[in-house]
Design a protein around this motif. Structure first.
Motif, short mmCIF file in Angstrom:
data_model
loop_
_atom_site.label_atom_id
_atom_site.label_comp_id
_atom_site.label_asym_id
_atom_site.label_seq_id
_atom_site.Cartn_x
_atom_site.Cartn_y
_atom_site.Cartn_z
N UNK A 153 13.21 0.63 -2.06
CA UNK A 153 13.49 1.89 -1.38
C UNK A 153 12.78 1.96 -0.03
N UNK A 154 11.54 1.49 0.02
CA UNK A 154 10.79 1.48 1.27
C UNK A 154 11.47 0.58 2.30
N UNK A 155 11.88 -0.60 1.86
CA UNK A 155 12.57 -1.54 2.76
C UNK A 155 13.90 -0.94 3.24
N UNK A 156 14.62 -0.29 2.34
CA UNK A 156 15.89 0.34 2.73
C UNK A 156 15.68 1.43 3.78
N UNK A 157 14.62 2.22 3.60
CA UNK A 157 14.34 3.29 4.55
C UNK A 157 14.08 2.77 5.96
N UNK A 158 13.44 1.62 6.05
CA UNK A 158 13.16 1.09 7.39
C UNK A 158 14.29 0.21 7.91
N UNK B 32 0.84 -1.21 0.00
CA UNK B 32 0.00 0.00 0.00
C UNK B 32 0.88 1.26 0.00
N UNK B 33 1.97 1.24 0.76
CA UNK B 33 2.90 2.39 0.76
C UNK B 33 3.47 2.61 -0.64
N UNK B 34 3.82 1.52 -1.30
CA UNK B 34 4.35 1.59 -2.66
C UNK B 34 3.31 2.19 -3.61
N UNK B 35 2.08 1.68 -3.54
CA UNK B 35 1.03 2.16 -4.44
C UNK B 35 0.69 3.62 -4.18
N UNK B 36 0.72 4.03 -2.94
CA UNK B 36 0.33 5.40 -2.58
C UNK B 36 1.42 6.42 -2.90
N UNK B 37 2.67 6.04 -2.67
CA UNK B 37 3.77 7.00 -2.84
C UNK B 37 4.47 6.89 -4.18
N UNK B 38 4.38 5.73 -4.81
CA UNK B 38 5.13 5.49 -6.05
C UNK B 38 6.57 5.10 -5.79
N UNK B 39 6.95 4.99 -4.53
CA UNK B 39 8.32 4.57 -4.19
C UNK B 39 8.44 3.06 -4.40
#
Length: 111
Positions: A72-77, A61-68
């Motif tokens: 990248x999302x996994x790296x950020x966390x 959902x984060x990917x779909x909402x932000x386009x990231x």
């Protein structure tokens, strides 16, 4: 209750990801983030306090909402877990009784 393996990792920092999403989406607080991600506010709170890991569905959902990208999302966390893939045999339909298995497919075993 045992903790999820991700929460135990020293590199895991869900706050970094959540703060980045707040900034990227120009949101004021976690309540706005929960509305954007369509999750209950306690979910964001539990993630922030490391009582709940960020699951696959929320990550998507984060990917779909932000386009990231998911990466990248996994790296950020700080998610540095090894990737687990299904084996070739998993996920394939079992052959119908009386038919030959497809090439490179193991016959189904019965326990």
């Amino acid at each position: 209750m045992t903790q999820h393996e991700l929460i135990d990792q020293t590199t895991y920092d869900p706050n970094r990801l959540l703060d980045t999403l707040l900034e990227k989406m120009n949101l004021k607080n976690d309540a706005a983030l929960s509305r954007m991600l369509e999750v209950a506010p306690p979910v964001i709170s539990k993630i922030r306090h490391r009582r709940l890991p960020i699951g696959a569905s929320l990550l998507i959902r984060m990917h779909e909402t932000t386009g990231m990208s998911i990466r990248d999302l996994r790296d950020l966390m700080g998610d540095r877990r090894t990737k687990y893939r299904l084996s070739d045999a998993q996920g394939k339909p079992k052959p119908v009784e009386g038919t030959q298995p497809a090439p490179n497919q193991q016959p189904a075993s019965f326990h």
